[in-house]
Design a protein around this motif. Structure first.
Motif, PDB file in Angstrom:
ATOM      1  N   LEU A 158      -7.269  -9.097   8.832  1.00  0.00           N
ATOM      2  CA  LEU A 158      -7.018  -9.543   7.465  1.00  0.00           C
ATOM      3  C   LEU A 158      -7.369  -8.423   6.490  1.00  0.00           C
ATOM      4  CD1 LEU A 158      -8.761 -13.019   7.799  1.00  0.00           C
ATOM      5  CD2 LEU A 158      -6.281 -12.641   7.691  1.00  0.00           C
ATOM      6  N   ARG A 159      -6.743  -8.476   5.296  1.00  0.00           N
ATOM      7  CA  ARG A 159      -7.021  -7.498   4.254  1.00  0.00           C
ATOM      8  C   ARG A 159      -7.209  -8.225   2.915  1.00  0.00           C
ATOM      9  NH1 ARG A 159      -4.739  -5.972   8.078  1.00  0.00           N
ATOM     10  NH2 ARG A 159      -3.063  -7.450   7.701  1.00  0.00           N
ATOM     11  N   PHE A 160      -8.384  -8.056   2.333  1.00  0.00           N
ATOM     12  CA  PHE A 160      -8.703  -8.633   1.034  1.00  0.00           C
ATOM     13  C   PHE A 160      -8.811  -7.487   0.034  1.00  0.00           C
ATOM     14  CE2 PHE A 160     -10.236 -11.398   4.328  1.00  0.00           C
ATOM     15  CZ  PHE A 160      -9.839 -12.658   3.909  1.00  0.00           C
ATOM     16  N   VAL A 161      -8.055  -7.580  -1.058  1.00  0.00           N
ATOM     17  CA  VAL A 161      -7.928  -6.459  -1.992  1.00  0.00           C
ATOM     18  C   VAL A 161      -8.417  -6.870  -3.371  1.00  0.00           C
ATOM     19  CG1 VAL A 161      -6.311  -4.812  -3.019  1.00  0.00           C
ATOM     20  CG2 VAL A 161      -5.950  -5.601  -0.681  1.00  0.00           C
ATOM     21  N   ALA A 162      -9.158  -5.993  -4.017  1.00  0.00           N
ATOM     22  CA  ALA A 162      -9.647  -6.246  -5.370  1.00  0.00           C
ATOM     23  C   ALA A 162      -8.515  -6.097  -6.375  1.00  0.00           C
ATOM     24  CB  ALA A 162     -10.782  -5.287  -5.707  1.00  0.00           C
ATOM     25  N   SER A 163      -8.528  -6.945  -7.387  1.00  0.00           N
ATOM     26  CA  SER A 163      -7.548  -6.838  -8.465  1.00  0.00           C
ATOM     27  C   SER A 163      -7.837  -5.597  -9.304  1.00  0.00           C
ATOM     28  CB  SER A 163      -7.602  -8.098  -9.334  1.00  0.00           C
ATOM     29  OG  SER A 163      -8.913  -8.281  -9.845  1.00  0.00           O
ATOM     30  N   GLY A 164      -6.862  -5.216 -10.105  1.00  0.00           N
ATOM     31  CA  GLY A 164      -7.018  -4.030 -10.944  1.00  0.00           C
ATOM     32  C   GLY A 164      -6.154  -2.890 -10.446  1.00  0.00           C
ATOM     33  N   ARG A 165      -6.447  -1.696 -10.900  1.00  0.00           N
ATOM     34  CA  ARG A 165      -5.632  -0.541 -10.520  1.00  0.00           C
ATOM     35  C   ARG A 165      -6.120   0.019  -9.186  1.00  0.00           C
ATOM     36  NH1 ARG A 165      -4.988   4.866 -10.696  1.00  0.00           N
ATOM     37  NH2 ARG A 165      -2.872   5.630 -11.094  1.00  0.00           N
ATOM     38  N   LYS A 166      -5.716  -0.641  -8.122  1.00  0.00           N
ATOM     39  CA  LYS A 166      -6.025  -0.195  -6.760  1.00  0.00           C
ATOM     40  C   LYS A 166      -4.706   0.104  -6.072  1.00  0.00           C
ATOM     41  CE  LYS A 166     -10.082  -1.803  -7.929  1.00  0.00           C
ATOM     42  NZ  LYS A 166     -11.150  -0.916  -8.402  1.00  0.00           N
ATOM     43  N   LEU A 167      -4.565   1.293  -5.518  1.00  0.00           N
ATOM     44  CA  LEU A 167      -3.292   1.697  -4.934  1.00  0.00           C
ATOM     45  C   LEU A 167      -3.354   1.680  -3.413  1.00  0.00           C
ATOM     46  CD1 LEU A 167      -2.413   4.694  -7.286  1.00  0.00           C
ATOM     47  CD2 LEU A 167      -1.671   2.311  -7.459  1.00  0.00           C
ATOM     48  N   MET A 168      -2.263   1.220  -2.801  1.00  0.00           N
ATOM     49  CA  MET A 168      -2.128   1.193  -1.352  1.00  0.00           C
ATOM     50  C   MET A 168      -0.767   1.737  -0.974  1.00  0.00           C
ATOM     51  SD  MET A 168      -3.653  -2.645  -0.637  1.00  0.00           S
ATOM     52  CE  MET A 168      -3.757  -2.434   1.149  1.00  0.00           C
ATOM     53  N   GLY A 169      -0.699   2.490   0.127  1.00  0.00           N
ATOM     54  CA  GLY A 169       0.600   2.987   0.563  1.00  0.00           C
ATOM     55  C   GLY A 169       0.472   4.083   1.597  1.00  0.00           C
ATOM     56  N   LEU A 170       1.614   4.437   2.173  1.00  0.00           N
ATOM     57  CA  LEU A 170       1.699   5.491   3.181  1.00  0.00           C
ATOM     58  C   LEU A 170       2.614   6.593   2.635  1.00  0.00           C
ATOM     59  CD1 LEU A 170       2.335   3.293   6.379  1.00  0.00           C
ATOM     60  CD2 LEU A 170       0.207   4.491   5.820  1.00  0.00           C
ATOM     61  N   ASN A 171       2.058   7.777   2.423  1.00  0.00           N
ATOM     62  CA  ASN A 171       2.869   8.870   1.880  1.00  0.00           C
ATOM     63  C   ASN A 171       3.099   9.980   2.893  1.00  0.00           C
ATOM     64  OD1 ASN A 171       0.188   9.756   1.870  1.00  0.00           O
ATOM     65  ND2 ASN A 171       0.492  11.063   0.080  1.00  0.00           N
ATOM     66  N   GLU A 172       3.003   9.646   4.180  1.00  0.00           N
ATOM     67  CA  GLU A 172       3.136  10.667   5.215  1.00  0.00           C
ATOM     68  C   GLU A 172       4.446  11.442   5.117  1.00  0.00           C
ATOM     69  OE1 GLU A 172      -0.335   8.481   6.650  1.00  0.00           O
ATOM     70  OE2 GLU A 172       1.476   7.989   5.539  1.00  0.00           O
ATOM     71  N   LEU A 173       5.553  10.748   4.959  1.00  0.00           N
ATOM     72  CA  LEU A 173       6.844  11.441   4.925  1.00  0.00           C
ATOM     73  C   LEU A 173       6.935  12.411   3.750  1.00  0.00           C
ATOM     74  CD1 LEU A 173       9.395   8.629   5.878  1.00  0.00           C
ATOM     75  CD2 LEU A 173       8.621  10.545   7.280  1.00  0.00           C
ATOM     76  N   GLN A 174       6.286  12.061   2.629  1.00  0.00           N
ATOM     77  CA  GLN A 174       6.353  12.914   1.447  1.00  0.00           C
ATOM     78  C   GLN A 174       5.609  14.238   1.646  1.00  0.00           C
ATOM     79  OE1 GLN A 174       6.549   9.561   1.243  1.00  0.00           O
ATOM     80  NE2 GLN A 174       8.598   9.886   0.435  1.00  0.00           N
TER      81      GLN A 174
END
Length: 237
Positions: free
Chosen positions: A104-120
């Motif tokens: 499971l993943r619990f994420v805090a509200s606000g300006r929190k960024l998630m992602g995969l930029n490997e290809l970039q």
């Protein structure tokens, strides 16, 4: 549940020491039969791999590092206890990969960024990362996340399937701990068997093609263009 907090500087970069300590702690948690909550810092859950350190490695050393990181991921993903990530800060690249290893993943509200930029930055999306992402969000969403390389906020991450719940920062770790603790109260043999049903397929697919995909990843890592892109990215660390 055991709360395991990443503590490797303000950005929680992933290096050999962190991997070794995480593997040890995860094994101890599994042995105790407790659930595990993986947390980070307020600004960063984890920024990802320690690029300044890894760019110093030759191919054999990088191969050894990558194997240890994959071993950690597989151990966390298949851990025979319930697990969750409490994500109070940014979880990008390798940081997001770590969160995919938990149930499971619990994420805090606000300006929190998630992602995969490997290809970039010129790296192929790792085989195990793809399998875990596909398992969590489905094939179509996995393709979109991988190919775009976009970083998304908490609500967008929830829509994409990367976050199970978005909570106020002060509620995050308590909520994750309660959910995991409840799951840990289930009959352990039944839980372990059920988790192996859903994790085992990913494990077997990964192992069947691990060698050739690891070789392909190293080829992309050591290409001249990627080394240049990685060097630029490392300046942000």
């Amino acid at each position: 549940a055991t709360l395991l907090r990443l503590a490797n500087g303000p950005t929680n970069t992933i290096n050999s020491i962190l991997i070794h300590e995480l593997r040890q702690a995860a094994a101890e948690t599994a042995e105790a039969g407790k659930g595990l909550v993986l947390a980070g810092g307020e600004k960063f859950f984890s920024i990802g791999l320690d690029l300044p350190e890894l760019l110093k490695l030759d191919r054999p050393a990088m191969q050894a590092f990558w194997k240890s990181f994959e071993d950690l991921q597989l151990e966390l993903f298949c851990l025979p206890v319930p697990t969750a990530s409490a994500i109070a800060g940014h979880a990008t690249a390798g940081g997001l990969i770590l969160s995919l290893c938990t149930d499971l993943r619990f994420v805090a509200s606000g300006r929190k960024l998630m992602g995969l930029n490997e290809l970039q930055i010129g790296i192929m999306v790792p085989w195990l990362t793809h399998l875990m992402l596909e398992h969590r969000v489905g094939a179509a969403k996995a393709y979109g996340i991988e190919s775009s390389g976009a970083f998304m906020g908490p609500e967008e991450a929830k829509t994409a399937g990367l976050a199970d719940e978005v909570l106020a920062p002060e509620e995050l770790e308590a909520r994750a701990t309660v959910r995991v603790s409840k799951l840990a109260q289930l009959p352990r043999q039944a839980f372990m068997g059920s988790k192996d049903n859903w994790a085992g397929g990913v494990r077997e697919r990964f192992l069947s093609l691990r060698k050739q995909n690891d070789e392909a990843l190293l080829e992309s890592w050591f290409s001249l263009r990627t080394q240049g892109l990685l060097a630029e990215a490392a300046k942000k660390f």
